[in-house]
Design a protein around this motif. Sequence first.
Motif: not given
Length: 687
Positions: A446-469
């Motif tokens: 058997p031969a095995y593939t190695v996990v590698m990046d094939i494209k740039v990420p499809m999107r950036g992460p969803e994010f939120w904020r916490i405001i302090n002060g």
Amino acid sequence: MVHCNCSVHECCECLVPVPTAKLNYTLLMCLKITSGGVIFQSPLMSVQPINMVKPDPPLGLRMEITVDGNLKISWSSPPLVPFPLQYEVKYSENSTTVIREADKIVSATSLLVDSILPGSSYEVQVRGKRLDGPGIWSDWSTPHVFTTQDVIYFPPKILTSVGSNVSFHCIYKNENKIVSSKKIVWWMNLAEKIPQSQYDVVSDHVSKVTFFNLNETKPRGKFTYDAVYCCNEHECHHRYAELYVIDVNINISCETDGYLTKMTCRWSTNTIQSLAGSTLQLRYRRSRLYCYDIPSVHPISKPKDCYLQRDGFYECVFQPIFLLSGYTMWIRINHPLGSLDSPPTCVLPDSVVKPLPPSSVKAEITKNIGLLKISWEKPVFPENNLQFQIRYGLSGKEVQWKMYDVYDAKSESVSLPVPDFCAVYAVQVRCKRLDGLGYWSNWSNPAYTVVMDIKVPMRGPEFWRIINGDTMKEEKNVTLLWKPLMKNDSLCSVQRYVINHHTSCNGTWSEDVGNHTKFTFLWTEQAHTVTVLAINSIGASVANFNLTFSWPMSKVNIVQSLSAYPLNSSCVILSWILSPSDYKLMYFIIEWKNLNEDGEIKWLRISSSVKKYYIHDHFIPIEKYQFSLYPIFMEGVGKPKIINSFTQDDTEKHQNDAGLYVIVPIIISSSILLLGTLLISHQRYCT
């Protein structure tokens, strides 16, 4: 000169040694007698020792009934006889109906006596003498007596194969009288009467039965034969003939190794009935070129040594081999009753090649396209065009294989679509002649593939904020929170995250935060837009989420009301009512947290078209929770609606509605039962 012994029977006995090589010599001899000092001499005489040899009596005298119903008398020549012998056979026959004696001279070591009778006794003796020329008869052999039974079968036993035709003959004697062949009937195993259409009258006393297209004998306990009975019209004698029918269809399969140096043939005896005393042997004959159209058993053949393997098969190895020669082979079953041959088969070593598996097998997921690319090198032998078969699947303990066939003999690679670019795939390849002859090779390693990046990420992460002060101050600490990208979005990994800043005063800069999923910055200007980018080995994500912090927009209030209804301990329904607005609403952010604990805030991003949402989490009814709904506009984050408890007045309504759903089916079921009872009662009343 030899001394003689003259005290035996008033004669003299002289032992003259003569070597075997000199038996044909002529010897001159005379006899000298000395008496009272006077010597008397006989006249000379010539003697040839070969003419005076007295052989030993014949050995191994035996008698048997032949398949033709004759009595065969046979014997063996005595050892160390310097010449061929002739034999004199005397025998006597004694039965209730006839007594006869005979004396015959034969040159063979056997004699056939015809008209053998049942219930008779035969006594035989044999002696021998030089065949050509003068000689002396040997002494008679020891008498041998042979007695025939009241029912004579000939042959008494038959060994044959499935599908063949065989015949038995018999002579039946009953109460000192031989039964007419027309009155004889035949039975099989005393359970099945054989039809008269299978009988033949050979003579007045000999009956014949023939079996056509025989089936295999089914063993009955310790009996591995069928008992054939020759009977009088009203009774059967306890003696019987034995019929052994064997299925000799033995499959011989051969395989030539990938180096084309040897051919291994295998066969099993599991398909045939085993007879005690039988031996099996593979025999073959090699033709100079190719196979004949119809293979046949050749009278001139060679045996091949085969060895029993652990799996119950016999294995024979031909080495060296001639690739284009036809090897006709069959299995011979040898038994004291005779020999049987399995149907012959002809094998061409070139047509049963099992190639070596393909080598240098490689597997990879291609960049930008995301296909599973498999490559290999075909084996050196055979030189025929080959087809290939590929199996591939997600690597694990039990691989769920998918198959793909390649019929292009020149092809040494193929690209296949796969559902998950970021998984490890196991791949194997095997090959076979393109024309279909021969066998599939073993699977390659058997031969095995190695996990590698094939494209740039499809999107950036969803994010939120916490405001302090202090919210009244213009400078605030803003902490951004985001969840790590899944591999299907990152394609296939994220090396780091980058924060892009853009302010109302056209200030623009970036900050690399590594693999962290939290980042704090100081919000000092009227509007501040941030974007979180995901970076892998190929580049940065293209589709990204933006969030604008704006002092004016933080005062825009479009959420009139917000209600939270606990459905159960794992689900809360959040609903709200909005006011009209001139701003473009993009989406909502829902926040919730337990006010009795110092845990982190939990949040979700939901569509702007939603007016009700089910939050699935672990809720404790006696605890206090804070729920917040933030409208997110293109221009910035609007003013949130915040509640610190469940909505009590509507909670009972929701619970009552849920109870109604339980009561209604009960009422319907009760009504159905009541209606059924009334119908049954009405039917009884009418009858």
